[in-house]
Motif scaffolding. Structure first.
Motif, PDB file in Angstrom:
ATOM      1  N   UNK A 195       0.852  -1.192   0.000  1.00 23.18           N
ATOM      2  CA  UNK A 195       0.000   0.000   0.000  1.00 23.18           C
ATOM      3  C   UNK A 195       0.876   1.225   0.000  1.00 23.18           C
ATOM      4  N   UNK A 196       0.522   2.228  -0.809  1.00 24.73           N
ATOM      5  CA  UNK A 196       1.361   3.415  -0.965  1.00 24.73           C
ATOM      6  C   UNK A 196       1.147   4.368   0.196  1.00 24.73           C
ATOM      7  N   UNK A 197       2.231   4.921   0.684  1.00 28.53           N
ATOM      8  CA  UNK A 197       2.177   5.949   1.710  1.00 28.53           C
ATOM      9  C   UNK A 197       3.077   7.096   1.313  1.00 28.53           C
ATOM     10  N   UNK A 198       2.767   8.287   1.834  1.00 34.35           N
ATOM     11  CA  UNK A 198       3.630   9.452   1.655  1.00 34.35           C
ATOM     12  C   UNK A 198       4.396   9.668   2.951  1.00 34.35           C
ATOM     13  N   UNK A 199       5.717   9.686   2.840  1.00 34.68           N
ATOM     14  CA  UNK A 199       6.581   9.826   4.001  1.00 34.68           C
ATOM     15  C   UNK A 199       7.252  11.198   3.940  1.00 34.68           C
ATOM     16  N   UNK A 200       6.968  12.040   4.928  1.00 36.27           N
ATOM     17  CA  UNK A 200       7.473  13.412   4.950  1.00 36.27           C
ATOM     18  C   UNK A 200       8.639  13.542   5.919  1.00 36.27           C
ATOM     19  N   UNK A 201       9.485  14.516   5.644  1.00 36.26           N
ATOM     20  CA  UNK A 201      10.575  14.834   6.563  1.00 36.26           C
ATOM     21  C   UNK A 201      11.006  16.275   6.337  1.00 36.26           C
ATOM     22  N   UNK A 202      11.751  16.827   7.308  1.00 27.05           N
ATOM     23  CA  UNK A 202      12.357  18.131   7.123  1.00 27.05           C
ATOM     24  C   UNK A 202      11.758  19.260   7.920  1.00 27.05           C
ATOM     25  N   UNK A 203      10.684  19.024   8.661  1.00 28.40           N
ATOM     26  CA  UNK A 203      10.115  20.104   9.456  1.00 28.40           C
ATOM     27  C   UNK A 203      10.982  20.420  10.655  1.00 28.40           C
ATOM     28  N   UNK A 204      10.619  21.470  11.382  1.00 25.41           N
ATOM     29  CA  UNK A 204      11.375  21.833  12.572  1.00 25.41           C
ATOM     30  C   UNK A 204      11.145  23.268  12.975  1.00 25.41           C
TER      31      UNK A 204
ATOM     32  N   UNK B  49       1.845  17.852  -4.160  1.00 26.56           N
ATOM     33  CA  UNK B  49       1.814  19.199  -3.615  1.00 26.56           C
ATOM     34  C   UNK B  49       1.961  19.221  -2.120  1.00 26.56           C
ATOM     35  N   UNK B  50       1.996  20.434  -1.606  1.00 33.36           N
ATOM     36  CA  UNK B  50       2.084  20.698  -0.171  1.00 33.36           C
ATOM     37  C   UNK B  50       0.934  21.597   0.245  1.00 33.36           C
ATOM     38  N   UNK B  51       0.333  21.255   1.368  1.00 31.58           N
ATOM     39  CA  UNK B  51      -0.711  22.035   1.992  1.00 31.58           C
ATOM     40  C   UNK B  51      -0.284  22.289   3.434  1.00 31.58           C
TER      41      UNK B  51
ATOM     42  N   UNK C   4       4.145  33.690  10.283  1.00 34.82           N
ATOM     43  CA  UNK C   4       2.840  33.251   9.757  1.00 34.82           C
ATOM     44  C   UNK C   4       2.937  32.006   8.887  1.00 34.82           C
ATOM     45  N   UNK C   5       4.138  31.543   8.598  1.00 27.64           N
ATOM     46  CA  UNK C   5       4.307  30.269   7.900  1.00 27.64           C
ATOM     47  C   UNK C   5       4.205  29.077   8.856  1.00 27.64           C
ATOM     48  N   UNK C   6       4.145  29.358  10.141  1.00 26.39           N
ATOM     49  CA  UNK C   6       4.032  28.287  11.123  1.00 26.39           C
ATOM     50  C   UNK C   6       2.750  27.496  10.906  1.00 26.39           C
ATOM     51  N   UNK C   7       2.885  26.187  10.772  1.00 25.45           N
ATOM     52  CA  UNK C   7       1.743  25.308  10.529  1.00 25.45           C
ATOM     53  C   UNK C   7       2.226  23.866  10.450  1.00 25.45           C
ATOM     54  N   UNK C   8       1.278  22.948  10.392  1.00 23.15           N
ATOM     55  CA  UNK C   8       1.598  21.575  10.022  1.00 23.15           C
ATOM     56  C   UNK C   8       1.504  21.490   8.500  1.00 23.15           C
ATOM     57  N   UNK C   9       2.558  21.005   7.879  1.00 27.99           N
ATOM     58  CA  UNK C   9       2.614  20.909   6.424  1.00 27.99           C
ATOM     59  C   UNK C   9       2.342  19.469   6.006  1.00 27.99           C
ATOM     60  N   UNK C  10       1.416  19.312   5.060  1.00 28.89           N
ATOM     61  CA  UNK C  10       1.004  17.989   4.592  1.00 28.89           C
ATOM     62  C   UNK C  10       1.362  17.814   3.122  1.00 28.89           C
ATOM     63  N   UNK C  11       1.898  16.667   2.808  1.00 29.11           N
ATOM     64  CA  UNK C  11       2.163  16.299   1.433  1.00 29.11           C
ATOM     65  C   UNK C  11       0.918  15.637   0.843  1.00 29.11           C
ATOM     66  N   UNK C  12       0.685  15.878  -0.433  1.00 32.44           N
ATOM     67  CA  UNK C  12      -0.485  15.329  -1.125  1.00 32.44           C
ATOM     68  C   UNK C  12      -0.069  14.818  -2.495  1.00 32.44           C
TER      69      UNK C  12
ATOM     70  N   UNK D 183      -3.854  10.728  -1.988  1.00 28.31           N
ATOM     71  CA  UNK D 183      -3.354  10.310  -0.687  1.00 28.31           C
ATOM     72  C   UNK D 183      -2.647  11.475   0.009  1.00 28.31           C
ATOM     73  N   UNK D 184      -2.571  11.386   1.339  1.00 28.98           N
ATOM     74  CA  UNK D 184      -1.984  12.433   2.172  1.00 28.98           C
ATOM     75  C   UNK D 184      -0.902  11.849   3.065  1.00 28.98           C
ATOM     76  N   UNK D 185       0.088  12.666   3.353  1.00 26.57           N
ATOM     77  CA  UNK D 185       1.088  12.311   4.341  1.00 26.57           C
ATOM     78  C   UNK D 185       0.580  12.579   5.744  1.00 26.57           C
ATOM     79  N   UNK D 186       1.396  12.232   6.735  1.00 29.74           N
ATOM     80  CA  UNK D 186       0.978  12.354   8.121  1.00 29.74           C
ATOM     81  C   UNK D 186       1.162  13.775   8.659  1.00 29.74           C
TER      82      UNK D 186
END
Length: 126
Positions: free
Chosen positions: A1-10, A35-37, A90-98, A115-118
């Protein structure tokens, strides 16, 4: 099953930079758009940037000139990046990959879906 794995926040100071990565694990027959949301608590999820299979890009007005979205030309182009410069509080947020594409299901058959990342937290603060 396909998943989106994100990294790089902080955590980064105003004016700083971060680079987010998102990799689609599993088999993909075709990926139409990635994309990114982002989403702040109590607010709706909003588009940040998208890139399609022809490398056409789209950005939210609030990030134009500061953020750059790109896709890896290797590895079946299943990785998308978001380079974020001149970050603001104002860029502070949770960023989701799509990603929207045709993926292999558990039987290996093609299945089109979005599909969406975590999500990965980006905090811009001094």
């Amino acid at each position: 099953q396909v998943q989106l794995v994100e990294s790089g926040g902080g955590l980064v100071q105003p004016g700083g930079s971060l680079r987010l990565s998102c990799r689609a694990s599993g088999n993909a027959f075709s990926i139409y758009i990635m994309g990114w949301y982002r989403q702040d608590p109590g607010k709706q999820r909003e588009l940040v940037a998208t890139i399609d299979s022809g490398d056409s890009t789209n950005y939210a007005d609030s990030v134009k000139g500061r953020f750059t979205i790109s896709r890896d030309n290797a590895n079946a182009r299943k990785t998308v990046y978001l380079q974020m410069n001149s970050l603001k509080p104002e860029d502070t947020a949770v960023y989701y990959c799509n990603a929207d594409g045709v993926w292999a299901d558990t039987m290996g058959a093609p299945n089109q879906s979005e599909i969406w990342g975590q999500g990965t937290q980006v905090t811009v603060s001094s």
